[in-house]
Write a protein that holds these residues in place. Structure first.
Motif, short mmCIF file in Angstrom:
data_model
loop_
_atom_site.label_atom_id
_atom_site.label_comp_id
_atom_site.label_asym_id
_atom_site.label_seq_id
_atom_site.Cartn_x
_atom_site.Cartn_y
_atom_site.Cartn_z
N VAL A 1 2.85 4.09 8.71
CA VAL A 1 2.96 3.92 10.16
C VAL A 1 3.37 5.23 10.81
N GLU A 2 4.32 5.93 10.21
CA GLU A 2 4.77 7.22 10.75
C GLU A 2 3.63 8.23 10.77
N ALA A 3 2.69 8.09 9.85
CA ALA A 3 1.54 8.99 9.79
C ALA A 3 0.41 8.54 10.71
N GLY A 4 0.65 7.48 11.49
CA GLY A 4 -0.35 7.01 12.43
C GLY A 4 -1.37 6.06 11.85
N MET A 5 -1.05 5.43 10.73
CA MET A 5 -1.96 4.50 10.08
C MET A 5 -1.33 3.10 10.01
N LYS A 6 -2.17 2.10 9.83
CA LYS A 6 -1.70 0.72 9.75
C LYS A 6 -1.96 0.18 8.35
N PRO A 7 -0.92 -0.23 7.62
CA PRO A 7 -1.15 -0.75 6.26
C PRO A 7 -1.87 -2.09 6.29
N HIS A 8 -2.74 -2.29 5.32
CA HIS A 8 -3.40 -3.59 5.17
C HIS A 8 -2.50 -4.57 4.41
N MET A 9 -1.66 -4.02 3.52
CA MET A 9 -0.80 -4.86 2.70
C MET A 9 0.54 -4.16 2.49
N ILE A 10 1.63 -4.96 2.45
CA ILE A 10 2.96 -4.45 2.15
C ILE A 10 3.46 -5.18 0.90
N VAL A 11 3.86 -4.42 -0.11
CA VAL A 11 4.34 -4.98 -1.37
C VAL A 11 5.76 -4.50 -1.63
N GLY A 12 6.65 -5.40 -2.06
CA GLY A 12 8.00 -4.97 -2.41
C GLY A 12 9.02 -6.07 -2.27
N ASP A 13 10.28 -5.70 -2.50
CA ASP A 13 11.34 -6.69 -2.33
C ASP A 13 11.88 -6.71 -0.91
N MET A 14 11.28 -5.92 -0.03
CA MET A 14 11.52 -5.94 1.42
C MET A 14 12.93 -5.49 1.81
N ASP A 15 13.51 -4.59 1.01
CA ASP A 15 14.86 -4.14 1.35
C ASP A 15 14.87 -2.79 2.07
N SER A 16 13.71 -2.13 2.17
CA SER A 16 13.71 -0.81 2.81
C SER A 16 12.53 -0.59 3.73
N VAL A 17 11.95 -1.67 4.25
CA VAL A 17 10.85 -1.56 5.20
C VAL A 17 11.32 -2.13 6.53
N SER A 18 10.90 -1.54 7.63
CA SER A 18 11.40 -1.94 8.95
C SER A 18 10.80 -3.26 9.41
N ASP A 19 11.50 -3.93 10.32
CA ASP A 19 11.01 -5.20 10.88
C ASP A 19 9.68 -5.00 11.60
#
Length: 393
Positions: free
Chosen positions: A220-238
Motif C-alpha cells: 500500500v505504501e508503494a501505491g499498490m493494492k494487495p489481492h491477498m493478505i496472509v498472516g497472524d494479523m498482528d502487524s498489518v494496519s486496519d
C-alpha cells in the motif's frame, strides 16, 4: 542481570536524552517510535530486520533489557545499530521494562539510563569493537545452531509431510492464481528496495500481489493494492485489512487463530483460516504453488542460511523446506530485477537525442516562423561574436 534499584546520582553532562518508548516486542515499538526517542526493548539476539526498522525510526538510543548478542549465532542487528551511530545499551536487565514508563523523559549516559536524577538501569554500552568480539565468539558456536536447525527441519518434515508433499490441508481461496505470476511481499530484508526495482515487472506482468502481515502495508505504501493478505494479523494496519483484499488467517496447528478475532471485529468478508506449523511467508508460497501460480517472486523473504538463523526461531526450518517444495517456481526479487532489467548502450541514447534535435531543426527550417527564429538567432550570434572579438582586440 544488570538492572539496579533507583539510586540518586549527579547527572553527567555527556549522553543523549529523549522520550522513552517501551515495548517488549520490537516490531510493535517501531510503529510508534519517533526520531529522538529512547527505545527500551527486551530483544535477545537483535536480528537484521528489527535493527533496520529501528534505524529507520532514528531513535536517540536503544536500551536492550536482554543480550543483544547471546552467542548462539552471529546475529546481524547490533552491528547495524552501532554502525548507524545509535548508542546501544546491552543487558540492562528485565527490570528496566517496569522501571520506566512510556512517555517519560530520560537520558542515556555511557551504560546508564537516567530519569531525572536517578539511574533506573545500568548496562553496557556496545561499541564496534565489542560487537565484533561478540560476533567472533558467536561464530565459534555456530555448529551447535546448525545441528539444532537440522533437527528441527526433520521434525517439521514429519509433522507437515502431507502438506508439503501432497498439499493436504490447503484451504480453498477466491483469488485466482492459475497460470499467473505471484508476488509475495514480506516486510523483511531490503523489501523497499526490492519493490522499487520490481516496478517494471509489476507494471508489465500484473502479478497477484500477496502481502504477508506488514508486507501488505508495504504494498500500500508503494501505491499498490494487495489481492491477498496472509498472516497472524498482528502487524498489518486496519486500513489495509479492510481494503478489500482476501484475508487468510494463519492459525496454530490445533486450529486456534488469535488473529481471526481482530479480522471479524473489523468486518472483513469471508476470512479464510489456514492451520499450519510454519511461518506465514511459507503458507503464502504454498498457497500460490498449489493454486497454479507459474512464477512466485519473493520480496523481503529469507533466502540464505544466515538469514534463517538470524531470525532466531526454530520454525525457520519450515521456510527452508518450503523453498524446496516450490522449487523452480520461486525466484528472489533481486534475481528477477537482474534478469528483467534491460540496458541501453550510451551511444544509442546519444544517437536518439541527436536525431530528435535534427528532426526539430528540419521542422523549424521548413516553416516561415522557423526561418524567422533562425534569422534572429543568427543576428544574436553575430552580435555576440563581434563583442567577443572586440574584447580580445
Amino acid at each position: 542481570m544488570r538492572f539496579s534499584l533507583r539510586r540518586h546520582v549527579t547527572p553527567e553532562p555527556a549522553g543523549v536524552g529523549g522520550t522513552v518508548r517501551v515495548d517488549a516486542r520490537t516490531k510493535n515499538l517501531t510503529k510508534r517510535l519517533r526520531p529522538g526517542d529512547i527505545a527500551v526493548i527486551n530483544h535477545r539476539d537483535i536480528d537484521q530486520v528489527s535493527a533496520e526498522a529501528l534505524v529507520a525510526c532514528r531513535p536517540a538510543a536503544v536500551v536492550n533489557a536482554a543480550e543483544s548478542i547471546s552467542g548462539r549465532y552471529p546475529n546481524l542487528g547490533p552491528a547495524i545499530l552501532v554502525d548507524a551511530g545509535i548508542p546501544l545499551i546491552d543487558r540492562a536487565g528485565e527490570g528496566v521494562m517496569a522501571a520506566v514508563s512510556d512517555g517519560e523523559l530520560a537520558q542515556v549516559s555511557d551504560g546508564d539510563l537516567v530519569v531525572g536524577d536517578t539511574v533506573v538501569a545500568r548496562g553496557t554500552l556496545m561499541t564496534t569493537a565489542s560487537v565484533q568480539e561478540a560476533l567472533e565468539d558467536a561464530r565459534a558456536g555456530l555448529s551447535t545452531q546448525m545441528e539444532a536447525f537440522a533437527a528441527n527441519t526433520m521434525e517439521y518434515l514429519r509433522e507437515e509431510r502431507d502438506l508439503l508433499l501432497d498439499g493436504v490441508g490447503l484451504p480453498d481461496i477466491r483469488t485466482d492464481m492459475d497460470g499467473r505470476p505471484v508476488l509475495v511481499v514480506v516486510r523483511g530484508y531490503h523489501y523497499k528496495e526490492d519493490i522499487q526495482i520490481l516496478r517494471p515487472f509489476i507494471r508489465d506482468y500484473k502479478p497477484v500481489l500477496i502481502g504477508v502481515d506488514g508486507g501488505a502495508d508495504a504494498l500500500v505504501e508503494a501505491g499498490m493494492k494487495p489481492h491477498m493478505i496472509v498472516g497472524d494479523m498482528d502487524s498489518v494496519s486496519d486500513a489495509t485489512l479492510t481494503s478489500g483484499a482476501e484475508v487468510v488467517v494463519h492459525a496454530y496447528r490445533d486450529g486456534k487463530a488469535p488473529g481471526l478475532v481482530r479480522v471479524e471485529e473489523l468486518g472483513v468478508r469471508d476470512p479464510v483460516v489456514f492451520p499450519a506449523t510454519g511461518t506465514s511467508e511459507d503458507i503464502a508460497m504454498l498457497l500460490a504453488d498449489d493454486k497454479g501460480a507459474d512464477l512466485i517472486v519473493a520480496v523481503g523473504t529469507h533466502a540464505t542460511l544466515v538469514e534463517f538463523l538470524d531470525k532466531g526461531r526454530a520454525g525457520m526450518a519450515s521456510t527452508f523446506l518450503t523453498r524446496l517444495r516450490v522449487g523452480s517456481k520461486l525466484v528472489d526479487a533481486k534475481g528477477v530485477s537482474r534478469l528483467y532489467r534491460t540496458t541501453v548502450p550510451t551511444w544509442m541514447l546519444v544517437v536518439l537525442v541527436l536525431s530528435g534535435f535534427l528532426a526539430l531543426f528540419v521542422a523549424l527550417a521548413s516553416t516561415p516562423a522557423g526561418d524567422t527564429i533562425f534569422q534572429l538567432i543568427g543576428s544574436r550570434w553575430d552580435g555576440f561574436w563581434s563583442w567577443l572579438t572586440g574584447v580580445f582586440e
